[in-house]
Design a protein around this motif. Sequence first.
Motif, short mmCIF file in Angstrom:
data_model
loop_
_atom_site.label_atom_id
_atom_site.label_comp_id
_atom_site.label_asym_id
_atom_site.label_seq_id
_atom_site.Cartn_x
_atom_site.Cartn_y
_atom_site.Cartn_z
N SER A 61 -90.88 -33.40 57.19
CA SER A 61 -90.60 -32.80 55.58
C SER A 61 -90.45 -33.88 54.51
O SER A 61 -90.29 -35.05 54.84
CB SER A 61 -89.52 -31.88 55.79
OG SER A 61 -88.29 -32.59 55.85
N TYR A 62 -90.87 -33.48 53.48
CA TYR A 62 -90.76 -34.50 52.27
C TYR A 62 -89.20 -33.99 51.89
O TYR A 62 -89.02 -33.17 51.26
CB TYR A 62 -91.67 -33.98 51.03
CG TYR A 62 -91.42 -34.87 49.92
CD1 TYR A 62 -91.87 -36.16 49.78
CD2 TYR A 62 -90.56 -34.61 48.97
CE1 TYR A 62 -91.78 -37.13 48.76
CE2 TYR A 62 -90.29 -35.33 47.84
CZ TYR A 62 -90.99 -36.50 47.85
OH TYR A 62 -90.53 -37.56 46.61
N HIS A 63 -88.51 -35.05 51.98
CA HIS A 63 -86.93 -34.87 51.95
C HIS A 63 -86.63 -36.34 51.43
O HIS A 63 -86.43 -37.38 51.92
CB HIS A 63 -86.25 -34.73 53.43
CG HIS A 63 -85.12 -34.24 53.31
ND1 HIS A 63 -83.94 -34.19 54.27
CD2 HIS A 63 -84.07 -33.93 52.34
CE1 HIS A 63 -83.00 -33.62 53.94
NE2 HIS A 63 -82.84 -33.74 52.73
N VAL A 64 -85.94 -36.09 50.21
CA VAL A 64 -85.29 -37.23 49.34
C VAL A 64 -84.08 -36.87 48.95
O VAL A 64 -83.57 -35.56 48.96
CB VAL A 64 -86.13 -37.63 48.10
CG1 VAL A 64 -87.59 -38.32 48.62
CG2 VAL A 64 -86.10 -36.54 47.30
N GLY A 65 -83.18 -37.80 49.05
CA GLY A 65 -81.66 -37.71 48.52
C GLY A 65 -81.00 -39.24 48.61
O GLY A 65 -81.63 -40.20 49.15
N VAL A 66 -79.81 -38.88 48.08
CA VAL A 66 -79.04 -40.65 47.67
C VAL A 66 -77.72 -40.28 48.26
O VAL A 66 -76.99 -39.35 48.00
CB VAL A 66 -79.23 -41.00 46.57
CG1 VAL A 66 -80.59 -41.44 46.29
CG2 VAL A 66 -78.79 -40.08 45.47
N ASP A 67 -77.03 -41.44 48.82
CA ASP A 67 -75.75 -41.57 48.87
C ASP A 67 -75.22 -42.61 48.20
O ASP A 67 -76.15 -43.32 47.38
CB ASP A 67 -75.26 -41.59 50.43
CG ASP A 67 -75.62 -43.07 51.00
OD1 ASP A 67 -76.57 -43.79 50.40
OD2 ASP A 67 -75.31 -43.50 52.17
N PRO B 24 -68.98 -39.46 43.52
CA PRO B 24 -68.67 -39.92 44.70
C PRO B 24 -67.84 -39.20 45.42
O PRO B 24 -67.53 -39.38 46.87
CB PRO B 24 -67.60 -41.11 44.12
CG PRO B 24 -68.13 -41.35 42.74
CD PRO B 24 -68.72 -40.25 42.23
N SER B 25 -67.12 -38.03 44.91
CA SER B 25 -66.20 -37.26 45.75
C SER B 25 -67.15 -36.03 46.22
O SER B 25 -66.39 -35.02 46.79
CB SER B 25 -65.03 -36.57 45.06
OG SER B 25 -65.26 -36.05 43.71
N GLY B 26 -68.31 -35.91 45.88
CA GLY B 26 -69.21 -34.80 46.29
C GLY B 26 -69.79 -34.85 47.84
O GLY B 26 -68.76 -35.85 48.74
N SER B 27 -70.91 -34.25 47.85
CA SER B 27 -71.44 -34.18 49.23
C SER B 27 -72.16 -35.67 49.58
O SER B 27 -72.03 -36.43 48.68
CB SER B 27 -72.53 -33.08 49.46
OG SER B 27 -73.31 -33.47 48.46
N GLU B 28 -72.10 -35.83 50.87
CA GLU B 28 -72.72 -37.27 51.12
C GLU B 28 -74.08 -37.62 50.53
O GLU B 28 -74.32 -38.66 49.75
CB GLU B 28 -72.83 -37.18 52.73
CG GLU B 28 -73.36 -38.55 53.28
CD GLU B 28 -73.77 -38.73 54.57
OE1 GLU B 28 -73.81 -39.91 55.04
OE2 GLU B 28 -73.23 -37.64 55.31
N ASP C 107 -66.41 -47.67 43.84
CA ASP C 107 -65.97 -46.36 44.04
C ASP C 107 -67.29 -45.47 44.50
O ASP C 107 -67.11 -44.36 45.28
CB ASP C 107 -65.64 -45.75 42.69
CG ASP C 107 -63.98 -46.05 42.34
OD1 ASP C 107 -63.44 -46.47 43.24
OD2 ASP C 107 -63.71 -45.93 41.01
N ARG C 108 -68.33 -45.69 43.86
CA ARG C 108 -69.65 -44.96 44.48
C ARG C 108 -70.12 -45.37 45.91
O ARG C 108 -70.54 -44.41 46.61
CB ARG C 108 -70.86 -45.10 43.55
CG ARG C 108 -70.61 -44.06 42.28
CD ARG C 108 -71.88 -44.46 41.59
NE ARG C 108 -71.87 -43.37 40.27
CZ ARG C 108 -71.09 -43.44 39.31
NH1 ARG C 108 -70.07 -44.29 39.09
NH2 ARG C 108 -71.36 -42.33 38.43
N ILE C 109 -69.91 -46.58 46.12
CA ILE C 109 -70.17 -47.25 47.49
C ILE C 109 -69.22 -46.76 48.55
O ILE C 109 -69.62 -46.48 49.87
CB ILE C 109 -70.31 -48.54 47.23
CG1 ILE C 109 -71.29 -49.15 46.58
CG2 ILE C 109 -70.59 -49.33 48.85
CD1 ILE C 109 -71.29 -50.72 46.21
N HIS C 110 -67.75 -46.67 48.18
CA HIS C 110 -66.69 -46.39 49.21
C HIS C 110 -67.00 -45.22 50.05
O HIS C 110 -66.93 -45.29 51.38
CB HIS C 110 -65.50 -46.20 48.44
CG HIS C 110 -64.30 -46.19 49.37
ND1 HIS C 110 -63.78 -47.01 50.19
CD2 HIS C 110 -63.62 -44.89 49.78
CE1 HIS C 110 -62.72 -46.69 51.12
NE2 HIS C 110 -62.83 -45.33 50.58
N PRO C 111 -67.35 -44.02 49.75
CA PRO C 111 -67.61 -42.85 50.64
C PRO C 111 -68.60 -43.25 51.95
O PRO C 111 -68.58 -42.96 52.88
CB PRO C 111 -68.02 -41.79 49.69
CG PRO C 111 -67.23 -41.93 48.67
CD PRO C 111 -67.38 -43.47 48.31
#
Length: 562
Positions: A78-84, A58-62, A508-512
Amino acid sequence: MSFFDTHLLNLVVYLPLLFAVLVALLPAGERGQIRAVTLIGMAVDLVLGIWAYARFEPSGSEFQLEYRVRWLDQLGASYHVGVDGLSISLVLLTVFLGPVVVLASSTSITERVKEFHLSLLLLQVAMMGALVSLDVLLFYVFWEAMLIPMYLLVGVWGGEDRQAAALKFFLYTLAGSLLMLVAIVALYFISSTPGTRSFDYASIYNSLVVANRDIAACVSAVGRDCTRLDGMGGILFRWGPWLFAAFALAFAIKVPLFPLHTWLPDAYVQAPAGASALLSGIMAKIGLYGFWRFAIPLFPAAAHQHRPVLATLAVVGIIYGALMCLAQRDVKKLIAYSSVSHLGYCMLGLVALTGEGASGSAYQMLNHGVSTGALFLLFGFLQERRHSRLMSDYGGIAKVVPVYTTAFLLLTFSSLAVPGTNGFVGEFLILLGTFKSGLGVAFGVLGTVGVILGAVYLLWMVQKVFFGPLTHRDNQALTDLNAREFVTVLPFLVLVVVMGLRPQPFLDRIHPATERFVARASLGVPGARPAGDVNITVKGLPPSAEAAAPLDPPAGALADRR
């Protein structure tokens, strides 16, 4: 990040596709093997999904666990995946529902078993792909890919009016999707100049930040003509509301938001129990996720302009859905209309544009997937025994099936937001955020009335089905939950209690993500000055093959070597 972290999301998304290939190779008559392979695939995917959730900091990058490679270079895609924090939470919900839906459907689906499980696996791939996509074109591909397997699940394995329900669902969602495609293409041309155009979400968003600030500043300046804004600000001021409307319509149909909900009762009722759980538990949330990720942050000025309309539709959906539940005599249709009401709360918290409202909306997305998805599966067990959806065909069955009744009651308490259950946390945050927003006290009051109506129709349904005298002789022969059914429903019951008593690890994971969403949505609020940097930072593209290849040495150099 390690090599495994970089590829973890790809494993989570595409592992069901690998098992779909294995299922396709099995003979159609081997039903037990087909179910076992599908269940194993979903279970392994659940383990990977939990691992990805645990790896998210949670305190890391978006955006984390990113993977990006070149795809359609000429188009800038581009094929671009990631999660917040929000998307990884919804991925966790998706992988959780996968194996329990397979387990719950093992006796109710007896025809075309192979095709049913192939559809489930392909739907799982499409839903998770949409949740992790950070390229707008890639998101659209997965968004459209969800339609086909769900159409088949409803149209082939549904009830007596399954084909009409499936067609209605398909046409509604396809119409909205095509409008969104037009908006995506327009945004692609508006957001950058030739040679720099890209479908990457971060590139598009960052290119619009200054223009969105200019529009908000212009609107707040008394007497200023905003149609005379220069450059992208002027273009976005003229066309932004139309583009926002196209995105919003596509997502509102998927939620569905009143009055675009008319496909929902038919599809939810006619679909098999497992498909109903996925429709309500995941696909509706991807519509809300679309508002969160794309519609509101990309067009904050237009979103703020239409915010009262969206809040009004959300509140109307809450009250209308509750009143329609009171008019139902079909249990499955009552659960379907309750989704209209509960999803209205998620939308209300989203447009409140407060930290509490956004956090409550995100948390309620998870809660609704747990409670309503479980209610569809649990009632599916009863319908399989009794072959009826009508309340009048039940009554007093708590005496015959006490374990089933206890499980159903706990999930009902979650839906009506009893303190100590997960539903209470989400709805309390949404209502708190609504009262603190600038929408007006009336929205919070009407939302609270919806809570009261929810208690009325849910407790009325429980009274009619489970308590009172045992009215039908056929109900005396009902059997309680067997071992397979108990294993299916037990995780839901645990989550209802854990998420109700210990919500903080999830929040906590959702908050940022909620803080960033509120800040970016506030760019469109006249006079507002969001704190911090609202730009998006993501992983860059790898060098192209031409750029990475070493230059050929000049001919003279070869001659010198000789």
